[in-house]
Design a protein around this motif. Sequence first.
Motif, mmCIF file in Angstrom:
data_model
loop_
_atom_site.group_PDB
_atom_site.id
_atom_site.type_symbol
_atom_site.label_atom_id
_atom_site.label_comp_id
_atom_site.label_asym_id
_atom_site.label_seq_id
_atom_site.Cartn_x
_atom_site.Cartn_y
_atom_site.Cartn_z
ATOM 1 N N PRO A 43 47.254 48.873 22.715
ATOM 2 C CA PRO A 43 47.364 50.306 22.430
ATOM 3 C C PRO A 43 48.812 50.747 22.219
ATOM 4 O O PRO A 43 49.718 50.307 22.926
ATOM 5 N N ASN A 44 49.004 51.608 21.231
ATOM 6 C CA ASN A 44 50.301 52.206 20.937
ATOM 7 C C ASN A 44 50.382 53.503 21.729
ATOM 8 O O ASN A 44 49.641 54.445 21.465
ATOM 9 N N ILE A 45 51.291 53.549 22.700
ATOM 10 C CA ILE A 45 51.393 54.733 23.562
ATOM 11 C C ILE A 45 52.583 55.629 23.189
ATOM 12 O O ILE A 45 52.923 56.538 23.939
ATOM 13 N N SER A 49 53.455 58.255 17.509
ATOM 14 C CA SER A 49 52.713 57.048 17.112
ATOM 15 C C SER A 49 52.505 56.912 15.601
ATOM 16 O O SER A 49 52.139 55.839 15.137
ATOM 17 N N THR A 54 55.022 51.811 20.635
ATOM 18 C CA THR A 54 55.402 51.367 21.966
ATOM 19 C C THR A 54 54.166 50.718 22.551
ATOM 20 O O THR A 54 53.141 51.382 22.741
ATOM 21 N N ASP A 56 51.610 49.422 25.111
ATOM 22 C CA ASP A 56 51.228 49.825 26.460
ATOM 23 C C ASP A 56 51.561 48.685 27.429
ATOM 24 O O ASP A 56 50.992 47.596 27.330
ATOM 25 N N SER A 60 50.223 44.924 27.684
ATOM 26 C CA SER A 60 51.094 43.873 27.144
ATOM 27 C C SER A 60 51.664 42.934 28.214
ATOM 28 O O SER A 60 51.804 41.731 27.959
#
Length: 134
Positions: A43-45, A49, A54, A56, A60
């Motif tokens: 997921p891109n937090i 976005s 970034t 998650d 990661s």
Amino acid sequence: MRKELLNSLIKNSCEKLPAESCGFLLGNIQSRCYEVLSFIPVPNISKQSQTHFTMDPAVSIPILTNATHSILGIYHSHPTAAAEPSSLDTSTLWHTFPLYGIISLQNADRPHMQFYEIKKAAPISFNKLSFESD
């Protein structure tokens, strides 16, 4: 990279629009020849976005610390830009992985993926410091 895998990666990135997608590329490397066998989306937090990613850390970090994963690199998408590294892409620490994939989705009819090796010009150096302890 097999065509089916590339199509799956592009499909996953399209499903994340308008946000950038991101994740890890897994596979093998022999004599600087990369074989991407799978990918793990993360997921891109990022609060921005649509233009930044970034990963998650809750997702990661377990991937990065799992010894069964053979991580070749990372990937992310550019929803409205070419598949070329931005200045932000080249300033991150993700360049320490050998492979950096960027998926351009700016042309919806013709998504395009490009792989890069990003190397910093100046080597990192360490200076030994003295200290005293009681």
